[in-house]
Every structure is written in C-alpha cells, then in structure tokens.
Scaffold this motif. Structure first.
Motif, PDB file in Angstrom:
ATOM      1  N   VAL A   1       0.749  -1.372   0.022  1.00 57.49           N
ATOM      2  CA  VAL A   1       0.163  -0.216  -0.103  1.00 57.49           C
ATOM      3  C   VAL A   1       0.977   1.244   0.010  1.00 57.49           C
ATOM      4  CG1 VAL A   1      -1.918   1.493   1.162  1.00 57.49           C
ATOM      5  CG2 VAL A   1      -1.961  -1.311   1.304  1.00 57.49           C
ATOM      6  N   SER A   2       0.750   2.083  -0.960  1.00 57.25           N
ATOM      7  CA  SER A   2       1.655   3.273  -0.930  1.00 57.25           C
ATOM      8  C   SER A   2       0.833   4.683  -1.006  1.00 57.25           C
ATOM      9  CB  SER A   2       2.177   3.195  -2.316  1.00 57.25           C
ATOM     10  OG  SER A   2       3.179   1.981  -2.306  1.00 57.25           O
ATOM     11  N   GLN A   3       1.338   5.492  -0.632  1.00 53.39           N
ATOM     12  CA  GLN A   3       0.856   6.827  -0.966  1.00 53.39           C
ATOM     13  C   GLN A   3       1.470   7.744  -2.016  1.00 53.39           C
ATOM     14  OE1 GLN A   3       1.305   9.691   2.299  1.00 53.39           O
ATOM     15  NE2 GLN A   3      -0.839  10.584   1.757  1.00 53.39           N
ATOM     16  N   TYR A   4       1.073   8.208  -2.974  1.00 47.70           N
ATOM     17  CA  TYR A   4       1.597   8.738  -4.004  1.00 47.70           C
ATOM     18  C   TYR A   4       1.335  10.523  -3.918  1.00 47.70           C
ATOM     19  CZ  TYR A   4       2.843   4.827  -6.735  1.00 47.70           C
ATOM     20  OH  TYR A   4       3.348   3.686  -7.149  1.00 47.70           O
ATOM     21  N   GLN A   5       2.327  11.235  -3.762  1.00 45.21           N
ATOM     22  CA  GLN A   5       2.224  12.685  -3.792  1.00 45.21           C
ATOM     23  C   GLN A   5       2.767  13.479  -4.859  1.00 45.21           C
ATOM     24  OE1 GLN A   5       3.806  12.596   0.390  1.00 45.21           O
ATOM     25  NE2 GLN A   5       2.116  13.882   0.915  1.00 45.21           N
ATOM     26  N   TYR A   6       2.305  14.512  -5.360  1.00 49.18           N
ATOM     27  CA  TYR A   6       2.728  15.444  -6.501  1.00 49.18           C
ATOM     28  C   TYR A   6       2.646  16.758  -6.165  1.00 49.18           C
ATOM     29  CZ  TYR A   6       3.626  17.370 -10.963  1.00 49.18           C
ATOM     30  OH  TYR A   6       3.975  18.037 -12.144  1.00 49.18           O
ATOM     31  N   ASP A   7       3.687  17.559  -6.250  1.00 49.70           N
ATOM     32  CA  ASP A   7       3.618  19.017  -5.775  1.00 49.70           C
ATOM     33  C   ASP A   7       3.898  19.974  -6.840  1.00 49.70           C
ATOM     34  OD1 ASP A   7       6.628  18.707  -6.134  1.00 49.70           O
ATOM     35  OD2 ASP A   7       6.761  19.343  -3.915  1.00 49.70           O
ATOM     36  N   ASN A   8       3.822  19.531  -8.229  1.00 56.28           N
ATOM     37  CA  ASN A   8       4.263  20.413  -9.419  1.00 56.28           C
ATOM     38  C   ASN A   8       5.622  20.326  -9.797  1.00 56.28           C
ATOM     39  OD1 ASN A   8       3.052  21.925 -11.568  1.00 56.28           O
ATOM     40  ND2 ASN A   8       3.605  23.609 -10.640  1.00 56.28           N
ATOM     41  N   LYS A   9       6.348  19.529  -8.948  1.00 56.40           N
ATOM     42  CA  LYS A   9       7.915  19.560  -9.274  1.00 56.40           C
ATOM     43  C   LYS A   9       8.324  18.134  -9.183  1.00 56.40           C
ATOM     44  CE  LYS A   9       8.996  23.835  -6.933  1.00 56.40           C
ATOM     45  NZ  LYS A   9       9.867  24.423  -5.998  1.00 56.40           N
ATOM     46  N   ARG A  10       7.793  17.396  -8.354  1.00 57.28           N
ATOM     47  CA  ARG A  10       8.187  15.865  -8.267  1.00 57.28           C
ATOM     48  C   ARG A  10       7.041  15.007  -7.936  1.00 57.28           C
ATOM     49  NH1 ARG A  10       9.477  19.127  -4.023  1.00 57.28           N
ATOM     50  NH2 ARG A  10      11.577  19.740  -5.120  1.00 57.28           N
ATOM     51  N   LEU A  11       7.189  13.737  -8.040  1.00 58.43           N
ATOM     52  CA  LEU A  11       6.292  12.627  -7.732  1.00 58.43           C
ATOM     53  C   LEU A  11       7.205  11.724  -6.792  1.00 58.43           C
ATOM     54  CD1 LEU A  11       3.658  11.156  -8.193  1.00 58.43           C
ATOM     55  CD2 LEU A  11       4.592   9.834 -10.083  1.00 58.43           C
ATOM     56  N   LYS A  12       6.639  11.436  -5.538  1.00 59.33           N
ATOM     57  CA  LYS A  12       7.023  10.517  -4.539  1.00 59.33           C
ATOM     58  C   LYS A  12       6.126   9.472  -4.304  1.00 59.33           C
ATOM     59  CE  LYS A  12       9.355  10.319  -0.026  1.00 59.33           C
ATOM     60  NZ  LYS A  12       9.878  11.020   1.042  1.00 59.33           N
ATOM     61  N   GLU A  13       6.809   8.376  -3.958  1.00 58.24           N
ATOM     62  CA  GLU A  13       5.809   7.233  -3.599  1.00 58.24           C
ATOM     63  C   GLU A  13       6.494   6.854  -2.093  1.00 58.24           C
ATOM     64  OE1 GLU A  13       4.956   2.467  -4.405  1.00 58.24           O
ATOM     65  OE2 GLU A  13       6.598   3.592  -5.492  1.00 58.24           O
ATOM     66  N   THR A  14       5.467   6.918  -1.152  1.00 52.67           N
ATOM     67  CA  THR A  14       5.883   6.409   0.296  1.00 52.67           C
ATOM     68  C   THR A  14       5.049   5.297   0.450  1.00 52.67           C
ATOM     69  OG1 THR A  14       6.109   8.699   0.989  1.00 52.67           O
ATOM     70  CG2 THR A  14       5.885   7.142   2.654  1.00 52.67           C
ATOM     71  N   ILE A  15       5.899   4.294   0.369  1.00 51.78           N
ATOM     72  CA  ILE A  15       5.145   2.633   0.786  1.00 51.78           C
ATOM     73  C   ILE A  15       4.854   2.580   2.468  1.00 51.78           C
ATOM     74  CG2 ILE A  15       5.615   0.250   0.873  1.00 51.78           C
ATOM     75  CD1 ILE A  15       7.544   0.708  -1.584  1.00 51.78           C
ATOM     76  N   LEU A  16       3.457   2.698   2.627  1.00 50.63           N
ATOM     77  CA  LEU A  16       3.185   2.581   4.035  1.00 50.63           C
ATOM     78  C   LEU A  16       3.006   1.133   4.372  1.00 50.63           C
ATOM     79  CD1 LEU A  16      -0.015   4.907   3.523  1.00 50.63           C
ATOM     80  CD2 LEU A  16       2.306   5.634   4.068  1.00 50.63           C
ATOM     81  N   GLY A  17       2.821   0.085   3.832  1.00 49.25           N
ATOM     82  CA  GLY A  17       2.830  -1.064   4.177  1.00 49.25           C
ATOM     83  C   GLY A  17       3.163  -2.294   3.072  1.00 49.25           C
ATOM     84  N   THR A  18       4.012  -2.984   3.422  1.00 47.86           N
ATOM     85  CA  THR A  18       4.272  -4.262   2.394  1.00 47.86           C
ATOM     86  C   THR A  18       4.638  -5.611   3.202  1.00 47.86           C
ATOM     87  OG1 THR A  18       5.973  -4.671   0.593  1.00 47.86           O
ATOM     88  CG2 THR A  18       6.825  -3.671   2.600  1.00 47.86           C
ATOM     89  N   ARG A  19       4.422  -6.619   2.098  1.00 45.21           N
ATOM     90  CA  ARG A  19       4.366  -7.907   2.769  1.00 45.21           C
ATOM     91  C   ARG A  19       4.731  -8.830   1.456  1.00 45.21           C
ATOM     92  NH1 ARG A  19      -1.443  -9.858   4.827  1.00 45.21           N
ATOM     93  NH2 ARG A  19      -0.196 -11.465   5.676  1.00 45.21           N
TER      94      ARG A  19
END
Length: 831
Positions: free
Chosen positions: A190-208
């Motif tokens: 489960v990931s959270q994607y964020q974009y702020d008009n400059k960059r795109l980042k994926e933060t992995i909240l949970g993984t198994r």
C-alpha cells in the motif's frame, strides 16, 4: 538481484470463476483479427491480442459473447457450459471501410495529432498543481491449474533391443496439485503518491512478501510500467520505448482507427498503433482509447513480444470538473515467448521453445510454461489541487520503518478485494517453505557474495583479500573484512592483513566508523593503512572496488609504491542523487622500483603528502529508494558522472609538495530495443604543481613486454588498453575515450553462442616537467594512442577471446608488436 523475479515470469492465463477463451478470424480469408472488441453479457469487455486470441473472465456466469471489428458485421454467440474455447469467424461488410474515408487520408493520424497537441491539458502532472492518492498493489506468480494436464506419464528409452520402461514422470501431476493450493510467489503493498508540481514521490506505507520476514527491496523497485502514459518515453519492464503519443511518434508508428467505444459514458476512438519496423522487438504495439472531445487518453494497452510477451493496461477515471482522465488502475502481465536459449537463474533452468524451424522439434512442456506473473494496482482516495507537503523529497521512493510490520487490520482496511483461498494459503505455505529451506538467508548470503563478502555471524569476510597475485608480491595471502548489522548499525570495525610470498612482507589496515545520520547514511571514519598500490593509477575514493575472482592487470603488474597512511573521512548521501566522500590523509610514500623525483635541487626517493580529497559520484537521472536498512539506487539510469579533487595542504604534517589533482569520468550505456548495447566512457585528469610520477597517470595499460604475440596472451581487463605496454606511457594530464558496442549473440553450434563486442579506444596526454622524473623510461601521449578490436565473449562457460590492433601515431614498426590476443571471462553473478 532483480533477476530473482524472472524465475517466475511466464504465461498469461487468468484464474477466475467463469472464463471464456477463443480466437477471432476473417470468415473468408481465415486470417486472425487482432484487437477485436469482446463484450460479455454482463458488460465485461476485453480485446483480442495480436494473434486474434482472447481470454476473458467474469465473476458471473457467461451467457453470451459479442464480437465487433471495424469493417466487419458484429457477431453474438451463445455460450454452452461444456465449451471453453470458441472459434469466431466475422464476415466483412459489403461496403469496405476505405470507401468512407475522404481521399486517402488516414483518420487515425488526425486523432493522434490532436492527442499529441493536447497532452499538456490532459496530463495530470501538467494540468494539476498538485495531487495525492493511495494505491494498493498485488503481484502474484502463479498458474492456471485447469491449463495443466496433470497426468502421470511412463518414460521409455529406446535401445537396439526396443523400448524399455525407465521411470514414472509425475512432474505435471505434482505441479498441478501444488498450484491448486497456493501461488508460487505473492507480494502486496500500500503506497501513498504525492505530486507538488515539481516531483512525484511514492511512500510505501505497508508491504508484505510471502516467504520473507524482510521484503527483498530490489523487487519493490522493479519498474514494470510507466506511471504516466504522457511521458515521451514509455517504460515497460525496465526498457524505454518511444511513446505512441510522443512528439515524434508519427516517425515510428503506424496508426489505424478500429472502432468507437464508450468508456465512463464518454465516446472514445479506438486506435491501433504498431511500430513501423519489421522486428517486433523494435517497439510497442497496442491500443489507445482517445476521448472524442478532449483527446485525452481514456485507456491504453501496451504490448511487446519477444523472449517474454508483455502486456500493460492503464485504466483511467474521468473527473468532470477538471475535464481530465486520471489514472485509476494498472495491470501488468508477462507470458513466456519463444527463443531457443535456456535461461539459468538461481540454479534452475527456464526452457524456451525454439523458433519455428524444420530442424527444431517441440519439446515437452515443463512447469514454467504454465506460469505467469500478474501485477494489479488500484488507486483510491484521490485528492487534487490541494496543498501537498512532500517530506524528504530527495528520494523517489521511501519505505516507512514500520511498513513491514503492519497488522492484518491494516490490510483489511486498504486491500481492494478479499484474498482468495489460494492467496491466503500462499503466505502460510511460502513462509513455512522459506523457513524450512532457509530461502531468505540464502538470498541474503547471495547478496553478500555478489558484493564480495561472506558473512560469519557479526563479521563479513572480505573475499577480495583472501588470495591474489602480482609480479612484485608473488602470491598474496590475506584475511580481512568488516562488521555487519548483526554487530551494529551505528558502528563498524574493519581491517585486513596480507602477506606476499615473494617480497616477504606484511601489509595491513585497521579502521573504525560511526554513523551520524541514518537518512543520509552519513558516516565518520578513521583508519591506518600500510600497503602497496599500483603506480600512476586513478582510484576514485567514492567508488567501491568490484568483487573480482581475478584481476588480470595486477597479475602482470610489477611497479608499485608502498604507502603508510593515516586517514579520516566523512561519507554521505545528503546531496540528492550523489554519493560523496571528503577525506583528509597523511601518507608516507616509498616507490618500490628505480625512481627518484628531483624538485628544486632536492632528490626524493621517498616523500610525505598531506592531502584533502573530495570525491563525488553523481547519477542525475537515477531514482533512489529509502529503505529501513539504507538508501539504494532504485532506477539505474545513465549517464553517470564521477568527479574527484585532491588538494595538497602545504606545511601541514611535513607535507613535501604543493599540488592540485582533478579527475573526471563520464559513463553512458544505451540498451537498444533489439538487445544490442552501446557503452561510452570518457575520462580526463590533470595534475597542477609538483607531483611525483607514482601519483600521475598511466591510463590502464594491459600488455606484457614480451617478444611474441602468444607470450603476451593474458586476460583482458575492464576498460583497459590491451595493446599498451605496462609503463610505456605516463602523463601529468590526459583524456581518453572508449566506445564498445555489443551485438546480439550468434548461433554457431548448439552450446556455442558467442556475444560479439566491437571496441575502440583512444587517449591523448602530455607530461609537464619530464626532466624531474629520473630512473624510469617512458613515452608521452602528445600525438595520441589508438586501438580497436573484436571480442568473442562467453563462448563457453563465460570464457571468450579478443583480438586488438594498435594504429595511429604510436603504431610500432614490427606489426606483431601492435597485435594483442586476450582471453576474456565474464562471470554471470545475476542473483
């Protein structure tokens, strides 16, 4: 390590409660119809593949199948419970499609041109000031049990006396029983994607990951498909293809309007695109569904066919208030292709059917023929044009420290759809198998060995230090290593000791280090070293020496200098996309050959240097992942650059010389779509001030000073000049350029398929104040040095042979002295 997952990537059948398979053909010509529209009675839709075949699944009983294809009469057939494969023949319409076209214009081209022109207003990363969403991804490696025969066969052998029973083959039966119970591999995140008009980042909240307490992070970094369909390059399975809606796409692709369909209540053109080149590997093929009003991409299907047949599907949802199609779902599948090579991975062999030729007989299908990989991603909780704060933006992917320890309630909250019985069983079964067969520990061991270490409890034994050979020390025996995470993640102890059987002398190193920042992996360390080093070699401090079973250059080298060095260093990754080391050192140097350096009336047979070194490796186009155990390069992209500055510190700790030394290296690797590859390497260096010859440049020579070609046969080095003799040239400033192109492997005999590489190398240099260097004869590179050659690599068990020729201003009078024959050896440690 990324090749780990390749072991499992093979077939395309999708297990479902109700499924229909078939093929669509032209009723008159019997030619298959690719990309025909398939619609079930419940509204589920799909399209036939490039061979006209389709496989469609539904949660409901399939009552009927409707098939449509532009220029043909639509057909609807009723299904029967005892039939799973349908041959469907479509009849061409009386009025051919081209009669409705105006002149000879292709309407698809006009649609594609509009899609290209409107990319900015349809690309979420250009139209929206910001967005964020969560995604759930599930990747499985499995097979469809119904596609496996599962019979128990009797195996017979033929002899002059007839056929005789040999054994019972129950492989298919056992595999079918296993795959009924659980998948071969499974991971969720489960990931959270964020974009702020400059960059795109994926933060992995949970993984198994089934079978692993700690996930194999390299698998999570696998780039299966591009995030955006609007990028000029579309990435599919870590290979970049020119996008079918790139600005120059019309040069590479042919387009055809197939049909119009409704998606989310909006009409869309169905456009087929195919690469203009004849070779299937030359590019993508697929379908674009283009909104008739705003020309945005409403759906996209990308396919490539080769050793692996790969398909990628992008689904979008329409946001009316923004007049925008936003990514909603992604699917990725891999099925085995056709090739006559076997692939050996992790000690197992993946067999491939040969290309269809008269002299190739079909082999019996094995388990891997039935296996496929399927990755499905669903986006949810979408927000846009709201303030977004991206923490730690210097990494593209970050895994939270607690991501691997999420409770079942977390997965129940975010998982899209319930796990079926096989998926639930997969975690239990693979965890048990992993513990029993020590899979996780074996993978960790393999990772260490590839890096050149063998773990022994809290200590990683350095395999590079155990044994080596050179012409000065003779056989060098040693032992060394460093503490690992089982000892401490904040502190480390390292060192080694070695003894030369020819020079009868000990060498050693001892060092301590402490981590001062976890996120940037910043360490402060101190060490003392008493050892030998090859003269006039360029060592970039920031680059870790690769593990080699043998080092062909050092085997034949005889001119070294002894150095006793105190050193303190700061190493960090705090600057985005870089690795940096700042070091202060004091060294006492003694050349181990006949050499004296004359400076201002003083003769130096040994000398002391106090220096500050700044070494930076910059990978501007790579993406990085921050894991709980450190930062790794998730997407390795070229070009890569390395820079190093060494500055002497006058009057500090009895420093003898004042100088500045600057070194630079640029590397570029091009992986061509047809499997060929091109490597470019540019290096340059310059020393300003007073510096003895052992600290200058010799540009990696690798040729012995022997009379005949056969006496000079040794192993080729990596990026070394094979026709340049040891100690032949020295420079205080130089630049060199190397070009290497690798062609596809050619078939000579059954097990002899060499990879042919063409190489050419050139270098220029000069020596300032040559009169100060006494005791060694050498030439300069003012007029340049040139060599070219062919390498026939991996002929047998990694062994090959190369031939090189020296030409240009430094061409030697005797022809044979310009020729070098070298053995090559490539050890594949893919794990």
């Amino acid at each position: 390590m990324k090749h780990f997952i390749l072991l499992f990537f093979f077939t395309l059948s999708l297990q479902a409660q109700f499924q229909a398979n078939g093929i669509v053909k032209d009723a008159s010509t019997q030619k298959t119809l690719p990309f025909a529209s398939i619609v079930l009675s419940d509204g589920t839709n799909a399209i036939s593949d490039v061979d006209g075949k389709f496989s469609i699944a539904s949660k409901h009983k399939i009552e009927s199948i409707s098939i449509s294809y532009v220029g043909y009469i639509n057909e609807t057939i009723q299904t029967t419970s005892n039939q799973s494969f349908y041959k469907i023949a479509l009849t061409p319409k009386i009025n051919p499609l081209n009669e409705v076209f105006i002149a000879k214009a292709n309407p698809a081209l006009a649609i594609i041109k509009n899609a290209i022109q409107n990319k900015a207003k349809n690309n979420p990363q250009q139209k929206l000031s910001s967005f964020e969403f969560k995604s759930y991804n599930k990747l499985i490696v499995t097979a469809n049990p119904d596609s496996i025969n599962g019979s128990i066969d009797s195996v017979f052998v033929t002899s002059p006396f007839g056929k005789h029973f040999k054994k019972i083959d129950s492989t298919d039966y056992k595999f079918k029983q296993l795959i009924k119970k659980h998948h071969l591999f499974q991971t969720e995140k489960v990931s959270q994607y964020q974009y702020d008009n400059k960059r795109l980042k994926e933060t992995i909240l949970g993984t198994r990951m089934a079978g692993f307490k700690q996930p194999v992070y390299e698998i999570l970094t696998f780039s299966l498909q591009s995030f955006s369909i609007y990028d000029s390059k579309y990435e599919l399975f870590e290979t970049n293809y020119n996008s079918p809606i790139a600005n120059n796409a019309l040069q590479d692709y042919n387009y055809k309007l197939l049909d119009t369909v409704a998606i989310n209540g909006r009409n869309a053109f169905m456009i087929h695109f195919k690469n203009k080149k004849k070779k299937k590997e030359a590019g993508l093929e697929g379908i674009l569904y283009i909104d008739q009003n705003n020309f945005g991409i409403a759906k996209a299907i990308m396919r490539i066919r080769g050793i692996l047949n790969i398909s990628s599907i992008h689904e979008f949802q329409y946001i009316p208030e923004q007049e925008l199609w936003f990514p909603a779902e992604k699917k990725f599948k891999i099925v085995k292709g056709t090739n006559d090579d076997d692939i050996k991975i992790l000690g197992g062999t993946i067999q491939f059917d040969g290309d269809i030729e008269e002299n190739l007989k079909p082999r019996k299908r094995t388990e891997s023929d039935y296996v496929y990989v399927l990755s499905q991603t669903t986006n949810f909780d979408i927000e846009y044009n709201t303030p977004v704060v991206i923490k730690k933006p210097i990494v593209a992917i970050e895994i939270k420290d607690d991501a691997i320890n999420k409770p079942e309630s977390f997965w129940e909250e975010y998982r899209k759809g319930n796990l079926d019985s096989r998926s639930k069983s997969t975690y239990l079964s693979l965890d048990s198998i992993s513990i029993k067969k020590r899979i996780e520990s074996r993978i960790n061991l393999g990772r260490k060995i590839i890096s050149g270490y063998f773990p022994i409890k809290v200590w990683d034994l350095d395999l590079k230090k155990i044994i080596s050979y050179n012409n000065y020390e003779g056989l060098r025996l040693g032992i060394g290593g460093t503490t690992n995470d089982d000892f401490s993640r904040k502190y480390r102890i390292e060192g080694y000791s070695a003894y030369g059987l020819r020079d009868y002398d000990f060498k050693y190193n001892a060092g301590l280090g402490a981590r001062v920042d976890k996120f940037s992996n910043t360490w402060i360390s101190g060490s003392y070293t008493d050892d030998l080093r090859e003269i006039a070699s360029t060592d970039y401090v920031v680059e870790k020496k690769a593990f080699k079973i043998y080092d062909p250059r050092s085997i034949n080298f005889s001119t070294f200098y002894r150095y006793e060095q105190w050193r303190i260093a700061l190493e960090t990754k705090i600057i985005p996309k870089t690795e940096t080391i700042l070091a202060l050192s004091n060294s006492f140097v003694t050349p181990k050959f006949n050499y004296t350096y004359y400076l201002d009336g003083t003769a130096y047979s040994s000398y002391r240097m106090t220096t500050a070194t700044l070494s930076i490796k910059w990978n501007p186009f790579s993406d990085y992942m921050q894991t709980p155990t450190g930062r790794i390069e998730a997407e390795k992209r070229y070009p890569k650059f390395t820079f190093q500055l060494i500055q002497s510190m006058p009057d500090v700790l009895k420093n003898d010389f004042s100088f500045t030394k600057i070194d630079f290296k640029g590397e570029y690797l091009i992986n061509h779509l047809d499997g060929q590859r091109t490597f470019l390497l540019f290096e340059a260096g310059r020393a300003y001030g007073d510096l003895p010859l052992p600290q200058l440049y010799s540009i990696s020579p690798n040729n012995l000073n022997q009379n005949t070609i056969f006496q000079r046969i040794t192993f080729a080095g990596k990026n070394s000049f094979e026709t340049m003799y040891f100690n032949e040239f020295f420079s205080s400033q130089y630049m060199s350029f190397q070009f290497k192109h690798g062609f596809n492997r050619i078939f000579l005999f059954k097990n002899i398929k060499p990879a042919i590489d063409f190489v050419t190398r050139m270098a220029w240099g000069s020596m300032q104040n040559p009169e100060t260097h006494i005791g060694i004869e050498y030439k300069t590179l003012d007029k340049g040095f040139f060599e070219s050659g062919l390498e026939f690599n991996q002929i047998y068990n990694g062994l090959g042979i190369g031939g090189y020729y020296r030409y240009g201003p430094n061409h030697l009078d005797d022809i044979k002295d310009n020729i070098a024959i070298k053995l090559t050896f490539i050890l594949d440690l893919s794990f």
